[in-house]
Design a protein around this motif. Structure first.
Motif, PDB file in Angstrom:
ATOM      1  N   THR A  77      64.087   1.384   2.499  1.00  0.00           N
ATOM      2  CA  THR A  77      63.012   0.782   1.697  1.00  0.00           C
ATOM      3  C   THR A  77      61.882   0.283   2.583  1.00  0.00           C
ATOM      4  OG1 THR A  77      64.574   0.139  -0.051  1.00  0.00           O
ATOM      5  CG2 THR A  77      62.449  -1.013   0.025  1.00  0.00           C
ATOM      6  N   VAL A  78      62.231  -0.405   3.661  1.00  0.00           N
ATOM      7  CA  VAL A  78      61.194  -0.905   4.577  1.00  0.00           C
ATOM      8  C   VAL A  78      60.401   0.250   5.174  1.00  0.00           C
ATOM      9  CG1 VAL A  78      60.794  -2.107   6.768  1.00  0.00           C
ATOM     10  CG2 VAL A  78      62.413  -3.040   5.115  1.00  0.00           C
ATOM     11  N   LEU A  79      61.113   1.247   5.695  1.00  0.00           N
ATOM     12  CA  LEU A  79      60.422   2.396   6.292  1.00  0.00           C
ATOM     13  C   LEU A  79      59.632   3.176   5.243  1.00  0.00           C
ATOM     14  CD1 LEU A  79      63.213   3.771   8.675  1.00  0.00           C
ATOM     15  CD2 LEU A  79      61.207   2.415   9.301  1.00  0.00           C
ATOM     16  N   GLY A  80      60.234   3.381   4.080  1.00  0.00           N
ATOM     17  CA  GLY A  80      59.563   4.143   3.033  1.00  0.00           C
ATOM     18  C   GLY A  80      58.311   3.462   2.522  1.00  0.00           C
ATOM     19  N   VAL A  81      58.378   2.144   2.351  1.00  0.00           N
ATOM     20  CA  VAL A  81      57.203   1.408   1.868  1.00  0.00           C
ATOM     21  C   VAL A  81      56.090   1.447   2.911  1.00  0.00           C
ATOM     22  CG1 VAL A  81      56.336  -0.895   1.300  1.00  0.00           C
ATOM     23  CG2 VAL A  81      58.469  -0.079   0.286  1.00  0.00           C
ATOM     24  N   ILE A  82      56.429   1.228   4.170  1.00  0.00           N
ATOM     25  CA  ILE A  82      55.410   1.261   5.224  1.00  0.00           C
ATOM     26  C   ILE A  82      54.739   2.628   5.291  1.00  0.00           C
ATOM     27  CG2 ILE A  82      55.049   1.142   7.719  1.00  0.00           C
ATOM     28  CD1 ILE A  82      57.225  -1.003   7.822  1.00  0.00           C
ATOM     29  N   LEU A  83      55.547   3.686   5.346  1.00  0.00           N
ATOM     30  CA  LEU A  83      54.986   5.032   5.451  1.00  0.00           C
ATOM     31  C   LEU A  83      54.244   5.431   4.171  1.00  0.00           C
ATOM     32  CD1 LEU A  83      57.955   6.878   7.197  1.00  0.00           C
ATOM     33  CD2 LEU A  83      55.773   6.231   8.228  1.00  0.00           C
ATOM     34  N   GLY A  84      54.816   5.113   3.020  1.00  0.00           N
ATOM     35  CA  GLY A  84      54.199   5.496   1.758  1.00  0.00           C
ATOM     36  C   GLY A  84      52.882   4.782   1.504  1.00  0.00           C
ATOM     37  N   VAL A  85      52.845   3.492   1.758  1.00  0.00           N
ATOM     38  CA  VAL A  85      51.603   2.734   1.562  1.00  0.00           C
ATOM     39  C   VAL A  85      50.545   3.184   2.561  1.00  0.00           C
ATOM     40  CG1 VAL A  85      50.560   0.445   1.751  1.00  0.00           C
ATOM     41  CG2 VAL A  85      52.706   0.731   0.511  1.00  0.00           C
ATOM     42  N   ILE A  88      71.548   3.197  10.505  1.00  0.00           N
ATOM     43  CA  ILE A  88      70.239   3.626  11.010  1.00  0.00           C
ATOM     44  C   ILE A  88      69.977   5.086  10.672  1.00  0.00           C
ATOM     45  CG2 ILE A  88      68.895   4.036  13.107  1.00  0.00           C
ATOM     46  CD1 ILE A  88      70.271   1.588  14.330  1.00  0.00           C
ATOM     47  N   ALA A  89      70.981   5.937  10.907  1.00  0.00           N
ATOM     48  CA  ALA A  89      70.806   7.372  10.655  1.00  0.00           C
ATOM     49  C   ALA A  89      70.535   7.650   9.178  1.00  0.00           C
ATOM     50  CB  ALA A  89      72.048   8.128  11.119  1.00  0.00           C
ATOM     51  N   LEU A  90      71.320   7.032   8.287  1.00  0.00           N
ATOM     52  CA  LEU A  90      71.116   7.266   6.860  1.00  0.00           C
ATOM     53  C   LEU A  90      69.833   6.613   6.366  1.00  0.00           C
ATOM     54  CD1 LEU A  90      74.763   6.863   5.495  1.00  0.00           C
ATOM     55  CD2 LEU A  90      73.487   8.970   5.890  1.00  0.00           C
ATOM     56  N   GLY A  91      69.482   5.456   6.943  1.00  0.00           N
ATOM     57  CA  GLY A  91      68.229   4.813   6.560  1.00  0.00           C
ATOM     58  C   GLY A  91      67.034   5.685   6.881  1.00  0.00           C
ATOM     59  N   ILE A  92      67.042   6.296   8.062  1.00  0.00           N
ATOM     60  CA  ILE A  92      65.957   7.217   8.439  1.00  0.00           C
ATOM     61  C   ILE A  92      65.985   8.464   7.566  1.00  0.00           C
ATOM     62  CG2 ILE A  92      65.109   8.693  10.299  1.00  0.00           C
ATOM     63  CD1 ILE A  92      66.103   6.597  12.283  1.00  0.00           C
ATOM     64  N   THR A  93      67.182   8.938   7.239  1.00  0.00           N
ATOM     65  CA  THR A  93      67.315  10.150   6.438  1.00  0.00           C
ATOM     66  C   THR A  93      66.737   9.985   5.042  1.00  0.00           C
ATOM     67  OG1 THR A  93      69.314  10.821   7.648  1.00  0.00           O
ATOM     68  CG2 THR A  93      68.965  11.787   5.471  1.00  0.00           C
ATOM     69  N   TYR A  94      66.987   8.823   4.414  1.00  0.00           N
ATOM     70  CA  TYR A  94      66.548   8.622   3.033  1.00  0.00           C
ATOM     71  C   TYR A  94      65.190   7.938   2.912  1.00  0.00           C
ATOM     72  CZ  TYR A  94      71.216  10.044   1.684  1.00  0.00           C
ATOM     73  OH  TYR A  94      72.362  10.775   1.493  1.00  0.00           O
ATOM     74  N   ALA A  95      64.598   7.510   4.012  1.00  0.00           N
ATOM     75  CA  ALA A  95      63.268   6.892   3.956  1.00  0.00           C
ATOM     76  C   ALA A  95      62.207   7.819   3.364  1.00  0.00           C
ATOM     77  CB  ALA A  95      62.856   6.416   5.347  1.00  0.00           C
ATOM     78  N   PRO A  96      62.207   9.133   3.694  1.00  0.00           N
ATOM     79  CA  PRO A  96      61.175  10.009   3.102  1.00  0.00           C
ATOM     80  C   PRO A  96      61.196  10.057   1.582  1.00  0.00           C
ATOM     81  CG  PRO A  96      62.185  11.078   4.995  1.00  0.00           C
ATOM     82  CD  PRO A  96      62.980   9.846   4.732  1.00  0.00           C
ATOM     83  N   ARG A  97      62.379   9.922   0.971  1.00  0.00           N
ATOM     84  CA  ARG A  97      62.440   9.925  -0.492  1.00  0.00           C
ATOM     85  C   ARG A  97      61.620   8.775  -1.063  1.00  0.00           C
ATOM     86  NH1 ARG A  97      68.631  11.069  -2.538  1.00  0.00           N
ATOM     87  NH2 ARG A  97      69.076  12.923  -1.275  1.00  0.00           N
ATOM     88  N   LEU A  98      61.849   7.582  -0.532  1.00  0.00           N
ATOM     89  CA  LEU A  98      61.109   6.418  -1.003  1.00  0.00           C
ATOM     90  C   LEU A  98      59.638   6.517  -0.622  1.00  0.00           C
ATOM     91  CD1 LEU A  98      63.825   3.781  -0.234  1.00  0.00           C
ATOM     92  CD2 LEU A  98      62.583   3.834  -2.377  1.00  0.00           C
ATOM     93  N   ALA A  99      59.368   7.045   0.563  1.00  0.00           N
ATOM     94  CA  ALA A  99      57.980   7.146   1.016  1.00  0.00           C
ATOM     95  C   ALA A  99      57.169   8.043   0.087  1.00  0.00           C
ATOM     96  CB  ALA A  99      57.936   7.674   2.449  1.00  0.00           C
ATOM     97  N   ALA A 148      47.475  12.821   5.856  1.00  0.00           N
ATOM     98  CA  ALA A 148      47.902  14.149   6.316  1.00  0.00           C
ATOM     99  C   ALA A 148      49.017  14.077   7.360  1.00  0.00           C
ATOM    100  CB  ALA A 148      46.700  14.932   6.847  1.00  0.00           C
ATOM    101  N   PRO A 149      48.873  13.304   8.458  1.00  0.00           N
ATOM    102  CA  PRO A 149      49.954  13.290   9.456  1.00  0.00           C
ATOM    103  C   PRO A 149      51.265  12.722   8.925  1.00  0.00           C
ATOM    104  CG  PRO A 149      48.268  11.660  10.004  1.00  0.00           C
ATOM    105  CD  PRO A 149      47.705  12.518   8.916  1.00  0.00           C
ATOM    106  N   ILE A 150      51.185  11.665   8.119  1.00  0.00           N
ATOM    107  CA  ILE A 150      52.422  11.079   7.587  1.00  0.00           C
ATOM    108  C   ILE A 150      53.072  12.036   6.589  1.00  0.00           C
ATOM    109  CG2 ILE A 150      53.366   9.216   6.169  1.00  0.00           C
ATOM    110  CD1 ILE A 150      51.405   7.323   7.462  1.00  0.00           C
ATOM    111  N   SER A 151      52.275  12.680   5.752  1.00  0.00           N
ATOM    112  CA  SER A 151      52.835  13.630   4.778  1.00  0.00           C
ATOM    113  C   SER A 151      53.508  14.797   5.471  1.00  0.00           C
ATOM    114  CB  SER A 151      51.730  14.132   3.847  1.00  0.00           C
ATOM    115  OG  SER A 151      51.211  13.079   3.066  1.00  0.00           O
ATOM    116  N   ARG A 152      52.916  15.277   6.569  1.00  0.00           N
ATOM    117  CA  ARG A 152      53.545  16.385   7.301  1.00  0.00           C
ATOM    118  C   ARG A 152      54.857  15.926   7.936  1.00  0.00           C
ATOM    119  NH1 ARG A 152      49.834  17.688   4.935  1.00  0.00           N
ATOM    120  NH2 ARG A 152      51.573  17.734   3.468  1.00  0.00           N
ATOM    121  N   LEU A 153      54.890  14.695   8.428  1.00  0.00           N
ATOM    122  CA  LEU A 153      56.127  14.156   8.997  1.00  0.00           C
ATOM    123  C   LEU A 153      57.215  14.073   7.930  1.00  0.00           C
ATOM    124  CD1 LEU A 153      57.785  12.746  11.228  1.00  0.00           C
ATOM    125  CD2 LEU A 153      56.718  10.588  10.509  1.00  0.00           C
ATOM    126  N   LEU A 154      56.842  13.577   6.757  1.00  0.00           N
ATOM    127  CA  LEU A 154      57.812  13.475   5.671  1.00  0.00           C
ATOM    128  C   LEU A 154      58.296  14.855   5.238  1.00  0.00           C
ATOM    129  CD1 LEU A 154      56.122  10.695   3.485  1.00  0.00           C
ATOM    130  CD2 LEU A 154      57.935  10.426   5.172  1.00  0.00           C
TER     131      LEU A 154
END
Length: 284
Positions: A96-104, A148-159, A114-120
């Motif tokens: 949630t923290v990573l997804g909100v930061i990247l998404g916002v 940590i691994a699963l948090g990074i894995t699922y962050a793009p969904r929230l982002a 553009a760069p964040i969307s390509r990363l996601l």
């Protein structure tokens, strides 16, 4: 009574009238209470060996039977729920923290979109379990690295969800007015944007919670999850494979625990999604 309070009460009544949501909530409360009170409700210590009682079928002394080392399956399943909930809560918080930061950042600041969307897109191009295995292998297997691994894995969904909602909210008149008035960017984000993102984030978090439970069980089943000293539903399933024909209860009860927990979260998530977006209910 304020409009927000009235809306909250109306939404609560709508949820309480939904039998699927009530069933999901009841199952989840049962799982959570059993995990929190594990030392009190578990009939035996989870790692207590009793070779003389190995592979006993379900009985009054051992309602879920015993495993190949004589350990009580019910007690191990209850304590395994603690690990699963701990990992899932950690994954939800981190993603949630990573997804909100990247998404916002992607939705509000056009230069970063553009760069964040390509990363996601690059992260989501990998199957979740393969990305999680790769991260755990790089970081080393442990409870913390699994989170940590699963948090990074699922962050793009929230982002992706947050980015889409941010793109819509950014064009709303009150956001434009706040920017025109010269409010600092952090105030615009905190006061006007993040509060309106709370509902979609909450709904998506319930689905991430369920996915994290399945992923943690999968990693443990494959032997790349948490330490084998900790009972988990995944490790219980893995150890029961050899006795699937002669002692099916070794896999049945941990499997049912996973199914019940994930199903309860899916039911709650569906109910919250219908509450947040009533259009979905009308379309059904």
């Amino acid at each position: 009574m304020t409009a927000a309070a009235a809306s909250f009460l109306a939404g609560s009544r709508q949820l309480l009238r939904n039998p699927a949501v009530l069933m999901g909530a009841a199952i989840l409360v049962l799982v959570v209470m059993a995990a929190l009170l594990a030392p009190l409700v578990a009939p035996y210590a989870p790692n207590k060996l009793s070779i003389a009682n190995k592979l006993q079928s379900p009985s009054l002394l051992h309602p879920f039977g015993t495993d190949e080392f004589g350990r009580d399956i019910l007690s191990r399943a209850i304590f395994a729920g603690r690990v699963s909930l701990m990992v899932s809560l950690g994954v939800v918080a981190l993603s949630t923290v990573l997804g909100v930061i990247l998404g916002v950042a992607a939705g509000f600041f056009k230069s970063l979109d553009a760069p964040i969307s390509r990363l996601l897109d690059a992260m989501m191009s990998f199957p979740d379990i393969l990305l999680a295995i790769a991260l755990v292998a790089a970081l080393g297997p442990s409870l913390t690295t699994v989170i940590i691994a699963l948090g990074i894995t699922y962050a793009p969904r929230l982002a992706r969800i947050v980015r889409g909602s941010t793109l819509v909210l950014r064009e709303m008149p009150y956001i434009e007015a706040a920017i025109t008035l010269g409010l600092p960017t952090w105030q615009v984000l905190a006061r006007h944007l993040l509060l309106n993102l709370a509902s979609p984030i909450l709904v998506q978090a319930t689905f991430v919670f369920a996915s994290a439970m399945l992923a943690e069980a999968s990693l443990s089943f494959l032997g790349v999850g948490v330490s084998t000293d900790m009972p988990t539903w995944g490790t219980m399933l893995a150890s029961g494979r050899e006795y699937m024909n002669s002692a099916p209860w070794l896999m049945v009860f941990p499997g049912l625990a996973i199914v019940a927990s994930v199903l309860s979260l899916q039911l709650l998530g569906d109910g919250l999604r219908d509450l947040v977006d009533p259009r979905l209910t009308k379309e059904r």
